[in-house]
Enzyme design. Structure first.
Site, PDB file in Angstrom:
ATOM      1  N   SER A  92      31.863  35.560  40.220  1.00  0.00           N
ATOM      2  CA  SER A  92      30.912  35.236  39.147  1.00  0.00           C
ATOM      3  C   SER A  92      30.602  36.439  38.269  1.00  0.00           C
ATOM      4  CB  SER A  92      29.607  34.756  39.771  1.00  0.00           C
ATOM      5  OG  SER A  92      28.971  35.849  40.433  1.00  0.00           O
ATOM      6  N   GLY A  93      30.955  37.633  38.745  1.00  0.00           N
ATOM      7  CA  GLY A  93      30.587  38.849  38.032  1.00  0.00           C
ATOM      8  C   GLY A  93      29.350  39.499  38.612  1.00  0.00           C
ATOM      9  N   GLY A  94      28.595  38.735  39.406  1.00  0.00           N
ATOM     10  CA  GLY A  94      27.334  39.239  39.942  1.00  0.00           C
ATOM     11  C   GLY A  94      27.497  40.510  40.765  1.00  0.00           C
ATOM     12  N   ASP A 145      25.322  34.830  42.285  1.00  0.00           N
ATOM     13  CA  ASP A 145      24.342  35.043  43.353  1.00  0.00           C
ATOM     14  C   ASP A 145      23.649  36.392  43.176  1.00  0.00           C
ATOM     15  OD1 ASP A 145      26.674  36.413  43.897  1.00  0.00           O
ATOM     16  OD2 ASP A 145      26.663  35.992  46.050  1.00  0.00           O
ATOM     17  N   GLY A 217      27.399  38.689  50.784  1.00  0.00           N
ATOM     18  CA  GLY A 217      26.456  39.685  51.273  1.00  0.00           C
ATOM     19  C   GLY A 217      26.863  40.363  52.562  1.00  0.00           C
ATOM     20  N   CYS A 305      58.804  46.400  60.221  1.00  0.00           N
ATOM     21  CA  CYS A 305      58.408  45.700  58.995  1.00  0.00           C
ATOM     22  C   CYS A 305      59.636  45.245  58.213  1.00  0.00           C
ATOM     23  CB  CYS A 305      57.537  46.622  58.139  1.00  0.00           C
ATOM     24  SG  CYS A 305      57.053  45.904  56.556  1.00  0.00           S
ATOM     25  N   CYS A 307      59.547  44.285  54.987  1.00  0.00           N
ATOM     26  CA  CYS A 307      59.269  44.297  53.548  1.00  0.00           C
ATOM     27  C   CYS A 307      60.375  45.046  52.805  1.00  0.00           C
ATOM     28  CB  CYS A 307      57.900  44.891  53.256  1.00  0.00           C
ATOM     29  SG  CYS A 307      57.868  46.685  53.057  1.00  0.00           S
TER      30      CYS A 307
END
Lengths: 370, 370
Positions: A92-94, A145, A217, A305, A307
């Site tokens: 949201s950017g909050g 939020d 949070g 790995c 990759c």
């Protein structure tokens, strides 16, 4: 958007699911690489596709400030802008307003803040957050939020949680007015480390009937056991038939612990940011590539790995690129670290399908690969 | 190493050739991207292969200082070190010693210099230059030459040219002693802007019978017409059945002018360095991507360009990446600029094959695409 719950692990809370979005299907549990400024730093979209990235997270705060969501909307939305045709989740950017900007003035209406780029003044409220994300055209939007600092008193956490609920409701109303059916809006459970507040937040959000729920949070400085406990407290209050997203988490071990507690979605800058700092994940723990001991080391980062970086390059070459401050250092390290995270999630999904997730969890706790 | 002269343009000195090396065939005229520190900045080798790069240039000076040619030799040579299986040309290190290092002490034996990285003291002589390049394992090695500043008097140019000849001879001798048949050593014509010195340098180098000849000491500040004239003066003294390499040149127009004067090989940092600075080549001249006028521009860099960047991204996105200082800005801009250069060379080769190179040259002079 539709969420299918495919199977559940018998001994943990781990779930194997499938999330259908306008830009394709996401197999959960899923890790979402972070593409803050409409690019996963140093990666071309085709490299992300080859790594089997299923969904990206982009940051509304950054794109709101630069180049502006109206610009992106005019250019056909975020998918077209950045050349990524698979799902995108936007926050949201909050969180960035609370962590990056200065001179914030918070009211029940939203946040007045100054850009960390040029000090210019802006306002972010619930309705703006929806406008921005609608303009960006993400598949999954997040409610605005109120982001609580850690530690916080029960009083502070209660006030912040209630403000977040009000904003969530306003976001939902505005989304119903202007959103389109190709986008989904998730709620975010807040309440700090207080079980009663987390319960209230979850129950009231579920009452608003969102198609998905985030646990916000966390990973803000609290001890790991507290984070895990908080997830355990929230999870039973969330509907089983909706995806759960643990925001901003974490190490590979955190992903496994989150999955064991019923989480389906994760995002974190750790694999990409650590890559640029030369911190590389391996099955036996991390290595710091700048160390002199790798100067002549002909071995790959991780012999086990698969990759593209480990198949081609020596630690000696990767150390050289890092020491010489070459751009390719960031590119190759990012490919490797993202592969490590995505491969961890692939294995997690397989172990859940086999109903043996606890085995994976035990092994992860033993090796502590983070 | 074998050079085939396939055809010659009837109205210019342009040649279409094929150079056979231990790591593959090179179609000439060819442009060699610069991979200074064992990486073409921001590019993965597979991206270079997709762009149809035929041969890279790497800088001995940089690799000598970091990570050291013994390290690279121990790790299997430069090809294996950097994951590039096509031809590599290395310079001798001389040019960078003269342009980057400090406190140089030049004698007939070589150059004592201090590293631009840490001030450490090193010596580079003809034999060392061969040792370094043998350790790196490049397909084409260059002799050490004395790099003359511009402007220089006839006396200075003569002295420098003669020292370069001595060094060339010593390089050749040492190469015959320690080199292997998978490597070839090119001579470098010097002599500043003085036709008599250039002639003497060319004739005496040809007398030493190198498998290829470079024209050095140009693109160091002299006016363009002087550079073109010097090429014209040197070219008749070079054997037709050996490749000619114009070092450190240049703009797309320079490439065309060089080809028209009989040059087969070019290298320059311009496409890659300009890319990182947001200067992008197009068929209608260059654009500077940071300009505000591109903020909302949905068009590709160049509508007539077939590169992967122009097929996918808008100027608006590329401007955003540049302004936001994103690594992907360097990556995408480099892909585009290298494609522009390589495509220019492809078209040059086609026009020579059709015996219509003058048409291309006229068009290039008219549009001035640089």
């Amino acid at each position: 958007m539709k969420f299918e719950l495919l199977t559940k692990d018998p001994t943990t809370r781990a779930r194997r699911g499938r999330l259908h979005t306008a830009h394709g299907v996401i197999e959960t549990p899923v890790f979402m690489p972070v593409g803050t400024q409409a690019t996963v730093k140093s990666m071309m979209p085709e490299q992300l596709r080859e790594l089997e990235v299923e969904i990206l997270l982009c940051n509304s705060y950054h794109l709101f400030l630069r180049p502006g969501y109206e610009t992106i909307a005019k250019l056909g939305g975020l998918h077209q802008f950045m050349g990524w045709d698979r799902p995108i989740l936007t926050d949201s950017g909050g969180y960035q307003v609370f962590s990056l900007s200065t001179l914030r003035n918070i009211s029940d209406d939203g946040v007045q803040f100054q850009s960390h780029l040029d000090g210019s003044s802006h306002f972010l409220g619930p309705e703006t957050a929806i406008e921005i994300q609608k303009g960006l055209g993400s598949d999954i939007m997040m409610v605005l939020d109120d982001c609580l600092a850690y530690p916080a008193t029960h009083f502070e956490a209660d006030k912040s949680m209630k403000r977040s609920l009000t904003w969530a409701s306003r976001c939902r109303n505005h989304f119903q007015k202007i959103g389109n059916q190709n986008q989904a809006l998730f709620g975010i459970v807040q309440g700090g480390i207080y079980p009663d507040l987390r319960k209230e937040s979850a129950e009231r959000l579920v009452g608003m009937d969102f198609p998905g729920y985030a646990i916000g949070g966390l990973a803000v400085g609290e001890p790991k056991p507290v984070m895990y406990e908080t997830i355990e407290q929230v999870e039973p209050h969330l509907p089983e038939d909706k995806p759960r997203y643990l925001m901003g988490v974490g190490t590979p071990a955190d992903l496994a612990e989150g999955v064991a507690r019923g989480v389906d979605m994760f995002d974190c800058v750790m694999p990409t940011r650590h890559a640029r700092n030369g911190w590389l994940f391996t099955s036996g723990g991390h290595i710091v590539i700048k160390h002199a001991k790798y100067k002549d080391d002909p071995n790959p980062i991780d012999a086990s790995c698969q990759c593209p970086v480990c198949r081609t390059y020596s630690r000696a070459y990767l150390r050289h690129l890092f020491i010489a401050n070459e751009i390719l250092s960031s590119v190759l390290n990012t490919v490797h670290n993202l592969h490590f995270y995505l491969d961890t999630m692939r294995r997690i999904r397989q172990f859940i399908e086999l109903h043996h997730f606890e085995e994976f969890l035990t092994e992860m706790r033993r090796t502590g690969a983070h």
